[in-house]
Design an enzyme around this catalytic site. Sequence first.
Site, PDB file in Angstrom:
ATOM      1  N   ASP A  46       0.841  -1.201   0.000  1.00  0.00           N
ATOM      2  CA  ASP A  46       0.000   0.000   0.000  1.00  0.00           C
ATOM      3  C   ASP A  46       0.880   1.257   0.000  1.00  0.00           C
ATOM      4  O   ASP A  46       0.373   2.377  -0.032  1.00  0.00           O
ATOM      5  CB  ASP A  46      -1.028  -0.006   1.143  1.00  0.00           C
ATOM      6  CG  ASP A  46      -0.397   0.014   2.520  1.00  0.00           C
ATOM      7  OD1 ASP A  46       0.842  -0.052   2.620  1.00  0.00           O
ATOM      8  OD2 ASP A  46      -1.154   0.098   3.524  1.00  0.00           O
ATOM      9  N   SER A  47       2.218   1.058  -0.026  1.00  0.00           N
ATOM     10  CA  SER A  47       3.133   2.179  -0.275  1.00  0.00           C
ATOM     11  C   SER A  47       2.842   2.796  -1.639  1.00  0.00           C
ATOM     12  O   SER A  47       3.340   3.882  -1.943  1.00  0.00           O
ATOM     13  CB  SER A  47       4.587   1.709  -0.210  1.00  0.00           C
ATOM     14  OG  SER A  47       4.790   0.592  -1.063  1.00  0.00           O
ATOM     15  N   ASP A  85      -1.098  -6.490  -0.418  1.00  0.00           N
ATOM     16  CA  ASP A  85      -1.194  -5.803   0.876  1.00  0.00           C
ATOM     17  C   ASP A  85      -2.645  -5.405   1.148  1.00  0.00           C
ATOM     18  O   ASP A  85      -3.306  -4.827   0.272  1.00  0.00           O
ATOM     19  CB  ASP A  85      -0.333  -4.523   0.777  1.00  0.00           C
ATOM     20  CG  ASP A  85       0.334  -4.166   2.084  1.00  0.00           C
ATOM     21  OD1 ASP A  85       0.138  -4.880   3.085  1.00  0.00           O
ATOM     22  OD2 ASP A  85       1.066  -3.158   2.086  1.00  0.00           O
ATOM     23  N   LYS A 115      -0.721  -9.606   3.006  1.00  0.00           N
ATOM     24  CA  LYS A 115      -0.010  -9.044   4.161  1.00  0.00           C
ATOM     25  C   LYS A 115      -0.961  -8.112   4.899  1.00  0.00           C
ATOM     26  O   LYS A 115      -1.756  -7.405   4.255  1.00  0.00           O
ATOM     27  CB  LYS A 115       1.238  -8.270   3.716  1.00  0.00           C
ATOM     28  CG  LYS A 115       1.982  -7.621   4.896  1.00  0.00           C
ATOM     29  CD  LYS A 115       3.304  -7.001   4.486  1.00  0.00           C
ATOM     30  CE  LYS A 115       3.186  -5.624   3.879  1.00  0.00           C
ATOM     31  NZ  LYS A 115       2.527  -4.613   4.735  1.00  0.00           N
ATOM     32  N   GLU A 117      -1.155  -5.448   8.623  1.00  0.00           N
ATOM     33  CA  GLU A 117      -0.407  -4.800   9.699  1.00  0.00           C
ATOM     34  C   GLU A 117      -1.062  -5.109  11.048  1.00  0.00           C
ATOM     35  O   GLU A 117      -2.288  -5.186  11.144  1.00  0.00           O
ATOM     36  CB  GLU A 117      -0.362  -3.276   9.472  1.00  0.00           C
ATOM     37  CG  GLU A 117       0.393  -2.896   8.201  1.00  0.00           C
ATOM     38  CD  GLU A 117       0.539  -1.393   8.013  1.00  0.00           C
ATOM     39  OE1 GLU A 117       0.207  -0.614   8.938  1.00  0.00           O
ATOM     40  OE2 GLU A 117       0.992  -0.998   6.918  1.00  0.00           O
ATOM     41  N   GLU A 184       9.331  -3.597  10.598  1.00  0.00           N
ATOM     42  CA  GLU A 184       9.645  -2.273  10.043  1.00  0.00           C
ATOM     43  C   GLU A 184      10.006  -1.309  11.165  1.00  0.00           C
ATOM     44  O   GLU A 184       9.331  -1.253  12.209  1.00  0.00           O
ATOM     45  CB  GLU A 184       8.445  -1.736   9.250  1.00  0.00           C
ATOM     46  CG  GLU A 184       8.731  -0.338   8.669  1.00  0.00           C
ATOM     47  CD  GLU A 184       7.776   0.103   7.582  1.00  0.00           C
ATOM     48  OE1 GLU A 184       6.899  -0.693   7.173  1.00  0.00           O
ATOM     49  OE2 GLU A 184       7.914   1.254   7.136  1.00  0.00           O
TER      50      GLU A 184
HETATM   51  O1  KIV Z   1       3.534  -1.033   1.620  1.00  0.00           O
HETATM   52  C1  KIV Z   1       4.689  -1.459   1.562  1.00  0.00           C
HETATM   53  O2  KIV Z   1       5.411  -1.283   0.572  1.00  0.00           O
HETATM   54  C2  KIV Z   1       5.193  -2.166   2.724  1.00  0.00           C
HETATM   55  C3  KIV Z   1       6.649  -2.495   2.771  1.00  0.00           C
HETATM   56  C4  KIV Z   1       7.468  -1.295   2.972  1.00  0.00           C
HETATM   57  C5  KIV Z   1       6.948  -3.556   3.755  1.00  0.00           C
HETATM   58  O3  KIV Z   1       4.454  -2.457   3.612  1.00  0.00           O
END
Ligand code: KIV
Length: 267
Positions: A46-47, A85, A115, A117, A184
């Site tokens: 989600d970056s 994510d 993934k 959080e 992280e």
């Molecule tokens: O969103 C993302 O790119 C991430 C990574 C930095 C682990 O969560």
Amino acid sequence: MARRITAPRIQRMKGKGKKVVMVTAYDATFARLVDSADVDAVLVGDSLGNVIQGHETTLPVTLEEMIYHTRCVSRGLTRPLLVGDLPFLSYQASVEQAVISAGRLMKEGRANAVKLEGGACMAKAVRRLVDIGIPVMGHIGLTPQSVHAFGGMKIQGREDQRAEQILADAKALEEAGVFSIVLEGLPTPLAKRVTESVEVPTIGISAGPHCDGQVLVLYDMLALDETFKPRFVKHYASMGATVVDALNRFSSEVREGAFPDEEHSFE
Ligand code: KIV
């Protein structure tokens, strides 16, 4: 076609002492480039809220956007594990919400794993996802979706109480069945302690060298934005400068009438 790397295979890498290499990708073209390199897993993070959409935080990213980008990446990827994510508020409301969102990332986005959080507070949802056959990668420490609660993107676990909480989070995720955990923004000694306290691989970003693997945001490591250079990012190429140089050469040649020449024209 190369055989796809699976979540169980990533999990087994720790026992074999092999480092896990993961990068992010958001589209099919970069996915193809990553596919031709020696990388174990691709995270559609989600970056993308930061590097693709230009937001300050990852909070505005929607599940629909994550599904769209994950599906784009899936078309360019044959070998690395594809991890989608789960964005903010697509899984925290209830176990049911987590199941539906993760299911959509797998079914519509064609992710091989998801993934999310959070540590102990997400254990129930993780357990349910794992029970129904969805491989889950955890993510603890400086979790960007909690940036407002942290008061900024600050290294986590410098105080004893928070460090113990992060260790407990890692244990809770492992017990719930994750196949790996992103660490992280942790001090190096704490990331080492967490890594030694769980049997699943830890994948670090801004967490020092003792994790079982490392992940970087692709745009950061390629220096597409040369001005973004936090301490934990290493620039492995200067793509931003290369792109600007190419654009300026194109611009000069168009203005001088040098492009297109005969070679690039039809009779
Ligand atoms: O969103 C993302 O790119 C991430 C990574 C930095 C682990 O969560």
